[in-house]
Scaffold this motif. Structure first.
Motif, short mmCIF file in Angstrom:
data_model
loop_
_atom_site.label_atom_id
_atom_site.label_comp_id
_atom_site.label_asym_id
_atom_site.label_seq_id
_atom_site.Cartn_x
_atom_site.Cartn_y
_atom_site.Cartn_z
N ASP A 173 0.84 -1.19 0.00
CA ASP A 173 0.00 0.00 0.00
C ASP A 173 0.89 1.25 0.00
O ASP A 173 2.11 1.17 0.17
CB ASP A 173 -0.99 -0.02 1.18
CG ASP A 173 -0.32 0.12 2.54
OD1 ASP A 173 0.70 0.83 2.65
OD2 ASP A 173 -0.84 -0.46 3.51
N LEU B 11 -3.58 9.05 6.59
CA LEU B 11 -4.40 9.27 5.40
C LEU B 11 -4.85 7.96 4.76
O LEU B 11 -4.22 6.92 4.94
CB LEU B 11 -3.62 10.09 4.36
CG LEU B 11 -3.30 11.54 4.72
CD1 LEU B 11 -2.41 12.16 3.64
CD2 LEU B 11 -4.57 12.35 4.88
N ASP B 12 -5.92 8.01 4.00
CA ASP B 12 -6.39 6.86 3.23
C ASP B 12 -5.37 6.55 2.13
O ASP B 12 -4.97 7.44 1.37
CB ASP B 12 -7.75 7.18 2.60
CG ASP B 12 -8.25 6.06 1.71
OD1 ASP B 12 -8.70 5.03 2.24
OD2 ASP B 12 -8.17 6.23 0.48
N GLN C 160 -5.51 4.90 -0.75
CA GLN C 160 -5.92 5.10 -2.14
C GLN C 160 -5.94 6.58 -2.51
O GLN C 160 -5.47 6.98 -3.58
CB GLN C 160 -7.31 4.48 -2.36
CG GLN C 160 -7.81 4.56 -3.79
CD GLN C 160 -7.06 3.64 -4.75
OE1 GLN C 160 -6.17 2.90 -4.33
NE2 GLN C 160 -7.39 3.71 -6.02
N LYS C 161 -6.48 7.41 -1.64
CA LYS C 161 -6.50 8.86 -1.89
C LYS C 161 -5.08 9.41 -1.93
O LYS C 161 -4.77 10.31 -2.72
CB LYS C 161 -7.31 9.56 -0.81
CG LYS C 161 -8.80 9.28 -0.90
CD LYS C 161 -9.56 10.00 0.20
CE LYS C 161 -11.06 9.71 0.11
NZ LYS C 161 -11.81 10.35 1.22
#
Length: 249
Positions: free
Chosen positions: A40, A95-96, A98-99
């Motif tokens: 990720d 933070l997310d 993907q964003k």
């Protein structure tokens, strides 16, 4: 053991690129780790920093040997970058993913466009002398450090095109100063990511070893290339990184 050898070879390739562009290799390592190993965004950024921190230190020394880096320029960049990178990294770990990846792709595209624009529209020849000094170097260090902390790239990739386009330095001078900015900012960013468990040390350590063995070659090539060619390659490199990472979005 085989995995360590493969990671070291990957680190060697990344280290050469990092030495060439004065960025420590993290910018290409992040999309490479995301795409090749399905990490990720935060884990890819944190793991790449294990390689980037020693690479940046060695690259800074190599650049200083070939093109003396002025402490009066490097210190305000580095101090402001350190504080703002710490704040940016604290924000980034929550933070997310993907964003964050989407933001990173957009960040690279904008930066590449800016760098290309400066390459082909520049009206004045580059110089080793600064058009602006303190406090503007501190402002640049702060903005670069903040973005570097958020995206795990140390701020050098932000500072380099601004130093050439706005401050009027040559590409190699800009890359050397950007490395001086990156040393403390990458260090504090790595610590922050590690504390929040966003680092794969088993992958990062062999990447760092490979990078240390090869980064000197990249520095040597950077000083041999014509100014405009190096700037164009830097811009194309940013676009390539954005394209690779976009496949994961």
């Amino acid at each position: 053991m085989i995995e360590w050898v493969l990671f070291a070879l990957l680190g060697a390739g990344l280290g050469t690129v990092g030495g060439l562009f004065g960025i420590g290799g993290g910018l290409i390592a992040i999309p490479a780790l995301s795409v090749l190993f399905n990490l990720d965004q935060q884990l890819a950024q944190g793991t790449s920093l294990v390689m980037v921190v020693p690479n940046v230190l060695l690259a800074l020394w190599r650049y200083h040997q070939r093109n003396r880096i002025e402490a009066r320029h490097a210190v305000p960049l580095a101090m402001a970058g350190f504080v703002c990178a710490w704040l940016g990294s604290l924000w980034a770990v929550g933070l997310d993913a993907q964003k964050m990846r989407l933001g990173f792709v957009a960040f690279l595209v904008v930066l590449a466009g800016w760098s290309l624009l400066l390459t082909y529209l520049r009206s004045r020849p580059p110089s080793a002398q600064m058009r602006y000094r303190w406090p503007w170097l501190g402002v640049l260090g702060g903005v670069s450090g903040l973005l570097g902390g958020v995206f795990g790239v140390g701020g050098a990739v932000v500072a380099t095109p601004v130093l050439t386009g706005v401050f009027g330095t040559t590409q190699v001078v800009a890359q050397g100063l950007a490395l001086a900015l990156a040393v403390p900012s990458t260090g504090v960013t790595l610590v922050t990511y590690a504390v929040h468990h966003h680092v794969d040390w088993n992958m990062g350590i062999p990447l760092a070893i490979g990078g240390l063995l090869s980064i000197g070659w990249g520095v040597k090539v950077a000083h041999a290339l014509p100014e405009k060619h190096l700037r164009a390659l830097f811009s194309g490199f940013l676009v390539l990184c954005a394209a690779i990472l976009a496949f994961k979005v």
